[in-house]
Design an enzyme around this catalytic site. Structure first.
Site, PDB file in Angstrom:
ATOM      1  CD  GLU A  59      -6.706 -42.183  10.927  1.00  0.00           C
ATOM      2  OE1 GLU A  59      -5.987 -42.597  10.009  1.00  0.00           O
ATOM      3  OE2 GLU A  59      -7.904 -41.908  10.758  1.00  0.00           O
ATOM      4  CG  HIS A 113       1.225 -45.124  12.122  1.00  0.00           C
ATOM      5  ND1 HIS A 113       0.222 -44.433  12.735  1.00  0.00           N
ATOM      6  CD2 HIS A 113       0.732 -46.363  11.894  1.00  0.00           C
ATOM      7  CE1 HIS A 113      -0.848 -45.225  12.885  1.00  0.00           C
ATOM      8  NE2 HIS A 113      -0.557 -46.396  12.390  1.00  0.00           N
TER       9      HIS A 113
HETATM   10  O1  LIG Z   1      -7.420 -48.706   6.935  1.00  0.00           O
HETATM   11  C1  LIG Z   1      -7.156 -47.498   6.979  1.00  0.00           C
HETATM   12  O2  LIG Z   1      -7.616 -46.693   6.145  1.00  0.00           O
HETATM   13  C2  LIG Z   1      -6.292 -47.008   8.055  1.00  0.00           C
HETATM   14  C3  LIG Z   1      -6.048 -47.800   9.158  1.00  0.00           C
HETATM   15  C4  LIG Z   1      -5.162 -47.368  10.261  1.00  0.00           C
HETATM   16  O3  LIG Z   1      -3.937 -48.037  10.089  1.00  0.00           O
HETATM   17  P1  LIG Z   1      -3.206 -48.871  11.277  1.00  0.00           P
HETATM   18  O4  LIG Z   1      -4.152 -49.914  11.732  1.00  0.00           O
HETATM   19  O5  LIG Z   1      -1.977 -49.387  10.614  1.00  0.00           O
HETATM   20  O6  LIG Z   1      -2.901 -47.866  12.355  1.00  0.00           O
HETATM   21  C5  LIG Z   1      -4.937 -45.868  10.257  1.00  0.00           C
HETATM   22  O7  LIG Z   1      -3.944 -45.516  11.195  1.00  0.00           O
HETATM   23  C6  LIG Z   1      -4.575 -45.385   8.867  1.00  0.00           C
HETATM   24  O8  LIG Z   1      -4.359 -43.997   8.869  1.00  0.00           O
HETATM   25  C7  LIG Z   1      -5.712 -45.667   7.906  1.00  0.00           C
HETATM   26  C1  LIG Z   2      -1.151 -44.079   9.496  1.00  0.00           C
HETATM   27  C2  LIG Z   2      -1.606 -43.250   8.537  1.00  0.00           C
HETATM   28  O1  LIG Z   2      -1.577 -43.448   7.199  1.00  0.00           O
HETATM   29  P1  LIG Z   2      -1.405 -44.723   6.255  1.00  0.00           P
HETATM   30  O2  LIG Z   2      -2.671 -44.817   5.478  1.00  0.00           O
HETATM   31  O3  LIG Z   2      -0.217 -44.406   5.391  1.00  0.00           O
HETATM   32  O4  LIG Z   2      -1.173 -45.922   7.133  1.00  0.00           O
HETATM   33  C3  LIG Z   2      -2.239 -41.961   8.903  1.00  0.00           C
HETATM   34  O5  LIG Z   2      -2.817 -41.323   7.999  1.00  0.00           O
HETATM   35  O6  LIG Z   2      -2.177 -41.533  10.074  1.00  0.00           O
END
Ligand SMILES: O=C(O)C1=C[C@@H](OP(=O)(O)O)[C@@H](O)[C@H](O)C1
Ligand SMILES: C=C(OP(=O)(O)O)C(=O)O
Length: 423
Positions: free
Chosen positions: A311, A338
């Site tokens: 992220e 994403h």
């Molecule tokens: O569990 C979480 O709070 C998150 C996990 C990540 O997702 P991904 O593993 O799909 O990238 C991250 O990118 C997202 O912003 C928040």
């Molecule tokens: C991937 C992201 O968000 P989400 O929680 O919607 O997956 C992010 O905040 O970069």
């Protein structure tokens, strides 16, 4: 159609000397709301993030039979009561809401319809819906593996053993682990693919322990036994991923930025920014009150595997457009699923400002080049607004399209960024 509003990102005219406070962590706030909804009594969540994604989570908790009250001390969550009848959960484009709440519906007694923005219908979800079905959930998705879908709650889930491919998003695994204590037999998850975002998985295990659960991990196998959850008082840390544009700013402007309240211990992926900016030559000081980053002059490019901290990619890719040499970012193929296809968006928008940025199979190749004014399209992605702001520090006339979309995680971003440059 009317042109979306744009914001001309301010250029830095002198070295920074500023202090900022960023809002609470999205990932911690929404995890706390989910566990509080499953707890045996009320939970006060202090210093929560208040943004589109957290409002959507509160909406989901209410729709599923829980309650919340926003008080001066924080948000008080009342646990879900099984109930009956029909309900609707609105997902917006919040990955945490789309992935973490279907299990809650399966535990309750309502027939719950899930849907959200066009974009969330394209984001990966099928492996999680498959795993929940294998654990006994009744899910009707017309075979699409995506919203809109309906979960018919039967008042509980047996749980047990399940295989999961969480390579498209760590949130599939987190979803099963967070709900695990409420399953009759708990849940044992065997991973069949490598998930991204390892710190977010550790964050899930950590907050489960804070709520009294006893998750176990052995490599790619996880076990969460049944537990009565309770955490009457939980304080959310500042969001260190939201802090990213502020942390990297001194490398582009000179001077220093201090981020108040940076935790000394955290599971947040944004904590890795300390080592990144240190490697790029900045002086980094962390004490009990916050983090100070001071420019060390110019910086070189390099190879960056961002699989664990995906992220952060939009801000880091933009920063690297100003390095003294080329860079390659790898390990982030999952960013195509994403908020938008972030690899395509970053290649298009950063190249549109003059940098040479191309997609690889799992990341970006960045060759710095003189940059110029232009519209920076943001694809309804909060982190693209932050990326545009970072580019604007050095490039006059970067017009960031639809800046309000940053409200997904930081409604006050434009004001905070403007204040940073006026300090
Ligand atoms: O569990 C979480 O709070 C998150 C996990 C990540 O997702 P991904 O593993 O799909 O990238 C991250 O990118 C997202 O912003 C928040
Ligand atoms: C991937 C992201 O968000 P989400 O929680 O919607 O997956 C992010 O905040 O970069």
């Amino acid at each position: 159609m009317a042109e979306a509003e744009t914001w001309t990102a301010p250029v830095s005219t002198r070295p920074l000397d500023a202090t900022v406070r960023v809002p609470g962590s999205k990932s911690l706030t929404n995890r706390a709301y989910v566990l509080a909804a499953l707890a045996t009594g009320p939970t006060l969540v202090r210093e929560p993030l208040v943004s589109r994604d957290t409002r959507l989570m509160l909406g989901a908790v209410s729709a599923l039979g829980g309650g919340f009250a926003e008080t001066e001390a924080g948000t008080r969550i009342h646990p879900i009561e099984a109930g009956s009848g029909e309900a609707v959960v609105t997902l917006g484009n919040a990955g945490t809401v789309a992935r973490f709440t279907p299990a809650l519906a399966a535990l309750g007694g309502r027939t719950v319809r899930f849907d959200g923005d066009e974009a969330i219908r394209r984001r990966p979800l099928a492996p999680l819906l498959g795993a929940l079905s294998a654990l006994g959930a009744e899910i009707d998705d017309d075979g699409r593996g995506a919203p809109p879908f309906t979960v018919t709650g039967r008042g509980g889930l047996a749980g047990g053993d399940v295989e999961l491919d969480s390579s498209a998003s760590s949130q599939f695994l987190s979803a099963l682990l967070l709900a695990g204590p409420a399953f009759g037999e708990g849940v044992r998850v065997r991973l069949t693919g490598t998930p991204p975002s390892e710190p977010h998985i550790e964050m899930t295990l950590d907050i489960l322990r804070r709520f009294g659960a006893a998750p176990e991990r052995s490599g790619t196998e996880f076990f969460v036994p049944p537990a009565a959850l309770s955490c009457p008082d939980f304080t959310v840390e500042p969001d260190l991923s939201t802090a990213a544009p502020f942390v990297v700013a001194p490398l582009l402007t000179g001077g220093s930025v201090r981020v108040e309240g940076w935790p000394e211990y955290t599971t947040q992926p944004g904590d890795w920014l300390r080592s990144l900016v240190g490697e790029l030559g900045a002086k980094v000081e962390l004490d009990q009150t916050g983090l100070t980053v001071t420019s060390g002059g110019g910086f070189g490019g390099g190879q960056f595997d961002l699989h664990e901290v995906g992220e952060l990619t939009p801000v880091i890719a933009t920063l690297l457009c100003f390095a003294d040499g080329p860079s390659v970012i790898s390990g982030v193929a999952h960013l195509r699923g994403h908020e938008t296809d972030r690899l395509a968006a970053l290649a298009t928008e950063l190249s549109g400002l003059g940098a040479d940025v191309t997609e690889t199979s799992d990341g970006l190749r960045i060759t710095p080049a003189p940059m110029h004014a232009g519209v920076f399209h943001t694809y309804d992605d909060h982190r693209l607004v932050m990326a545009g702001a970072v580019a604007g520090l050095r490039v006059p006339g970067v017009q960031v399209e639809n800046p309000a979309t940053v409200g997904k995680t930081f409604p006050g971003f434009v004001d905070a960024w403007t204040t940073l440059l006026e300090a």
